[in-house]
Design a protein around this motif. Structure first.
Motif, PDB file in Angstrom:
ATOM      1  N   PHE A 114       0.079   2.491   6.356  1.00  0.00           N
ATOM      2  CA  PHE A 114       0.986   1.476   6.229  1.00  0.00           C
ATOM      3  C   PHE A 114       0.983   0.751   7.192  1.00  0.00           C
ATOM      4  CE2 PHE A 114       2.428   3.482   9.864  1.00  0.00           C
ATOM      5  CZ  PHE A 114       3.062   3.661  10.260  1.00  0.00           C
ATOM      6  N   GLY A 115      -0.091  -0.082   7.756  1.00  0.00           N
ATOM      7  CA  GLY A 115       0.046  -0.829   8.310  1.00  0.00           C
ATOM      8  C   GLY A 115      -0.646  -1.378   9.443  1.00  0.00           C
ATOM      9  N   GLU A 116      -1.011  -2.585  10.095  1.00  0.00           N
ATOM     10  CA  GLU A 116      -2.070  -3.100  10.817  1.00  0.00           C
ATOM     11  C   GLU A 116      -1.659  -4.009  11.884  1.00  0.00           C
ATOM     12  OE1 GLU A 116      -4.431  -6.524   9.008  1.00  0.00           O
ATOM     13  OE2 GLU A 116      -3.119  -5.375   6.576  1.00  0.00           O
ATOM     14  N   VAL A 117      -2.507  -3.871  13.158  1.00  0.00           N
ATOM     15  CA  VAL A 117      -1.853  -4.795  14.208  1.00  0.00           C
ATOM     16  C   VAL A 117      -2.407  -6.036  14.130  1.00  0.00           C
ATOM     17  CG1 VAL A 117      -2.433  -4.362  17.225  1.00  0.00           C
ATOM     18  CG2 VAL A 117      -2.351  -2.433  15.851  1.00  0.00           C
ATOM     19  N   ILE A 118      -1.969  -7.005  13.902  1.00  0.00           N
ATOM     20  CA  ILE A 118      -2.351  -8.487  14.046  1.00  0.00           C
ATOM     21  C   ILE A 118      -2.335  -8.996  15.958  1.00  0.00           C
ATOM     22  CG2 ILE A 118      -1.379  -8.581  11.860  1.00  0.00           C
ATOM     23  CD1 ILE A 118       0.909 -10.255  12.670  1.00  0.00           C
TER      24      ILE A 118
ATOM     25  N   LEU B  15       0.577  -1.453   0.088  1.00  0.00           N
ATOM     26  CA  LEU B  15      -0.346   0.096  -0.249  1.00  0.00           C
ATOM     27  C   LEU B  15       1.097   1.184  -0.161  1.00  0.00           C
ATOM     28  CD1 LEU B  15      -2.586  -0.863   2.715  1.00  0.00           C
ATOM     29  CD2 LEU B  15      -2.919  -1.130   0.315  1.00  0.00           C
ATOM     30  N   ALA B  16       1.694   1.008   0.859  1.00  0.00           N
ATOM     31  CA  ALA B  16       2.999   2.617   0.917  1.00  0.00           C
ATOM     32  C   ALA B  16       4.270   2.005   1.037  1.00  0.00           C
ATOM     33  CB  ALA B  16       2.456   3.222   2.311  1.00  0.00           C
ATOM     34  N   PRO B  17       5.108   2.211  -0.073  1.00  0.00           N
ATOM     35  CA  PRO B  17       6.605   1.129  -0.005  1.00  0.00           C
ATOM     36  C   PRO B  17       7.157   1.377   0.690  1.00  0.00           C
ATOM     37  CG  PRO B  17       5.898   1.449  -2.262  1.00  0.00           C
ATOM     38  CD  PRO B  17       4.428   1.452  -2.111  1.00  0.00           C
ATOM     39  N   LYS B  18       7.077   3.487   0.472  1.00  0.00           N
ATOM     40  CA  LYS B  18       7.959   4.470   0.304  1.00  0.00           C
ATOM     41  C   LYS B  18       7.769   5.216   2.346  1.00  0.00           C
ATOM     42  CE  LYS B  18       7.873   6.842  -4.100  1.00  0.00           C
ATOM     43  NZ  LYS B  18       7.384   8.094  -5.057  1.00  0.00           N
TER      44      LYS B  18
ATOM     45  N   SER C 165      11.380  13.565  12.007  1.00  0.00           N
ATOM     46  CA  SER C 165      13.005  12.789  12.201  1.00  0.00           C
ATOM     47  C   SER C 165      13.649  14.278  11.127  1.00  0.00           C
ATOM     48  CB  SER C 165      12.905  11.339  11.655  1.00  0.00           C
ATOM     49  OG  SER C 165      12.919  11.690   9.809  1.00  0.00           O
ATOM     50  N   ASP C 166      15.044  13.481  11.248  1.00  0.00           N
ATOM     51  CA  ASP C 166      16.173  14.409   9.920  1.00  0.00           C
ATOM     52  C   ASP C 166      15.904  14.339   8.346  1.00  0.00           C
ATOM     53  OD1 ASP C 166      17.020  11.709  10.366  1.00  0.00           O
ATOM     54  OD2 ASP C 166      19.086  12.592  10.718  1.00  0.00           O
ATOM     55  N   LEU C 167      14.973  13.009   8.294  1.00  0.00           N
ATOM     56  CA  LEU C 167      14.601  12.415   6.912  1.00  0.00           C
ATOM     57  C   LEU C 167      13.859  13.557   6.003  1.00  0.00           C
ATOM     58  CD1 LEU C 167      13.963   8.598   7.897  1.00  0.00           C
ATOM     59  CD2 LEU C 167      16.131   9.584   6.692  1.00  0.00           C
ATOM     60  N   PRO C 168      13.289  13.239   4.618  1.00  0.00           N
ATOM     61  CA  PRO C 168      13.285  13.885   3.989  1.00  0.00           C
ATOM     62  C   PRO C 168      11.784  13.409   4.699  1.00  0.00           C
ATOM     63  CG  PRO C 168      14.709  13.232   2.342  1.00  0.00           C
ATOM     64  CD  PRO C 168      14.286  12.240   4.467  1.00  0.00           C
ATOM     65  N   ASN C 169      10.383  14.829   4.373  1.00  0.00           N
ATOM     66  CA  ASN C 169       8.855  14.310   4.054  1.00  0.00           C
ATOM     67  C   ASN C 169       8.340  13.530   3.408  1.00  0.00           C
ATOM     68  OD1 ASN C 169       8.620  15.696   6.630  1.00  0.00           O
ATOM     69  ND2 ASN C 169       7.896  17.050   5.585  1.00  0.00           N
ATOM     70  N   LEU C 170       6.869  12.800   3.176  1.00  0.00           N
ATOM     71  CA  LEU C 170       6.880  11.770   2.152  1.00  0.00           C
ATOM     72  C   LEU C 170       6.141  12.072   1.540  1.00  0.00           C
ATOM     73  CD1 LEU C 170       7.177   8.734   4.403  1.00  0.00           C
ATOM     74  CD2 LEU C 170       9.125   9.226   2.609  1.00  0.00           C
ATOM     75  N   PRO C 171       5.852  11.810   0.330  1.00  0.00           N
ATOM     76  CA  PRO C 171       4.205  12.633  -0.639  1.00  0.00           C
ATOM     77  C   PRO C 171       3.314  11.281  -0.736  1.00  0.00           C
ATOM     78  CG  PRO C 171       6.690  11.427  -2.307  1.00  0.00           C
ATOM     79  CD  PRO C 171       6.723  11.223  -0.614  1.00  0.00           C
ATOM     80  N   GLY C 172       2.148  11.427   0.046  1.00  0.00           N
ATOM     81  CA  GLY C 172       0.994  10.380   0.348  1.00  0.00           C
ATOM     82  C   GLY C 172       0.644   9.958  -1.440  1.00  0.00           C
ATOM     83  N   GLU C 173       0.907   8.795  -0.052  1.00  0.00           N
ATOM     84  CA  GLU C 173       0.878   7.033  -0.637  1.00  0.00           C
ATOM     85  C   GLU C 173      -0.999   7.019  -0.365  1.00  0.00           C
ATOM     86  OE1 GLU C 173       4.441   5.214  -1.052  1.00  0.00           O
ATOM     87  OE2 GLU C 173       3.815   5.689   0.609  1.00  0.00           O
ATOM     88  N   PHE C 174      -1.702   7.700  -0.541  1.00  0.00           N
ATOM     89  CA  PHE C 174      -3.485   7.632  -0.789  1.00  0.00           C
ATOM     90  C   PHE C 174      -4.465   6.616  -1.389  1.00  0.00           C
ATOM     91  CE2 PHE C 174      -2.863  12.251   0.269  1.00  0.00           C
ATOM     92  CZ  PHE C 174      -2.044  11.699   1.228  1.00  0.00           C
TER      93      PHE C 174
ATOM     94  N   VAL D 256       6.923   2.909   4.463  1.00  0.00           N
ATOM     95  CA  VAL D 256       6.854   1.733   5.029  1.00  0.00           C
ATOM     96  C   VAL D 256       8.738   1.644   4.878  1.00  0.00           C
ATOM     97  CG1 VAL D 256       7.681  -0.932   4.547  1.00  0.00           C
ATOM     98  CG2 VAL D 256       5.199   0.479   4.564  1.00  0.00           C
ATOM     99  N   ALA D 257       9.314   1.782   3.921  1.00  0.00           N
ATOM    100  CA  ALA D 257      10.293   2.155   4.167  1.00  0.00           C
ATOM    101  C   ALA D 257      11.650   3.092   4.779  1.00  0.00           C
ATOM    102  CB  ALA D 257      11.046   1.818   2.278  1.00  0.00           C
ATOM    103  N   GLN D 258      10.298   4.367   5.324  1.00  0.00           N
ATOM    104  CA  GLN D 258      11.003   5.150   6.179  1.00  0.00           C
ATOM    105  C   GLN D 258      10.771   4.648   7.387  1.00  0.00           C
ATOM    106  OE1 GLN D 258      11.340   9.283   4.721  1.00  0.00           O
ATOM    107  NE2 GLN D 258      10.869   9.789   6.888  1.00  0.00           N
ATOM    108  N   ILE D 259       9.496   4.416   7.932  1.00  0.00           N
ATOM    109  CA  ILE D 259       9.609   3.671   8.940  1.00  0.00           C
ATOM    110  C   ILE D 259      10.541   3.088   9.621  1.00  0.00           C
ATOM    111  CG2 ILE D 259       7.389   2.238  11.002  1.00  0.00           C
ATOM    112  CD1 ILE D 259       6.691   4.793  10.670  1.00  0.00           C
ATOM    113  N   LYS D 260      11.290   1.820   7.883  1.00  0.00           N
ATOM    114  CA  LYS D 260      11.961   0.595   9.014  1.00  0.00           C
ATOM    115  C   LYS D 260      12.973   1.464   9.370  1.00  0.00           C
ATOM    116  CE  LYS D 260      11.455  -3.093   6.016  1.00  0.00           C
ATOM    117  NZ  LYS D 260      11.285  -3.396   4.881  1.00  0.00           N
ATOM    118  N   ALA D 261      13.204   2.410   8.049  1.00  0.00           N
ATOM    119  CA  ALA D 261      14.930   3.304   8.703  1.00  0.00           C
ATOM    120  C   ALA D 261      14.906   4.042   9.859  1.00  0.00           C
ATOM    121  CB  ALA D 261      15.396   3.914   7.336  1.00  0.00           C
TER     122      ALA D 261
END
Length: 187
Positions: A147-151, A52-55, A96-105, A57-62
């Motif tokens: 970008f995610g869901e509680v399982i 759904l939101a690859p960018k 954070s010090d990472l760049p802002n992200l474009p919406g992945e709606f 998810v990548a930022q959260i993981k980083a």
């Protein structure tokens, strides 16, 4: 014959559950896209949704790999709506010090346990802050990034200290994230 096979499968599954064996889902989950969010009351397991939101998810993981979220407070918690975190200043204004992200709606709905990215009025301003929905929030659908869901462990999210309604849900003496880590890095 089919009925006997079905009953046998149910019996095996029941025996696995009773014996404490890991669930089929736990055996097949993707450790690279599974987060453990440790709270004061217990562990929350989150399935990340790079489909759904690859960018995002990548930022959260980083950020998780850096330990960014460890010790960060839930600064805004609104009963019946959501718990928000991810601001190192605890004011709702930081990131954070990472760049802002474009919406992945996407059309993915905001249901109980959905994780979404917080942002300002600018739809392309998500950075590190995110929220977990306590219940369905259809007014967010298509306007915020899922970008995610509680399982598992939603009962621990439900115990996060609520904020003051008169102060936009801001929390005095807030609960914190003890530790947030990817399942592949879990100790």
């Amino acid at each position: 014959m089919i009925r006997r096979l079905f009953l046998a499968q149910c019996l095996v599954l029941a025996l696995m559950v009773l014996s404490g064996a890991p669930s089929v889902y736990a055996q097949t989950q993707d450790p690279q896209n599974t987060l453990y969010l440790d709270l004061k009351d217990g562990r929350v397991t989150i399935k990340l949704r790079p489909d759904l939101a690859p960018k995002h998810v990548a930022q959260i993981k980083a950020l998780v790999k850096r330990g960014f979220y460890n010790g960060i407070v839930f600064h805004r918690v609104i009963d019946g709506f959501m718990a928000q975190t991810g601001d190192p200043t605890g004011t709702g204004m930081g990131g954070s010090d990472l760049p802002n992200l474009p919406g992945e709606f996407t059309p993915q709905p905001f249901n109980r346990g959905t994780l979404g990215m917080a942002r300002s009025n600018d739809p392309n301003s998500a950075n590190s802050q995110f929220f977990i929905c306590f219940q369905s929030a259809p007014h967010l659908n298509g306007k915020y990034t899922v970008f995610g869901e509680v399982i598992s462990g939603m009962e621990f999210v439900d115990k996060i200290k609520r904020g003051d309604e008169a102060n936009s849900g801001m929390v005095k003496g807030p609960d914190k994230i003890i530790k947030m880590q990817l399942a592949e890095d879990a100790q």
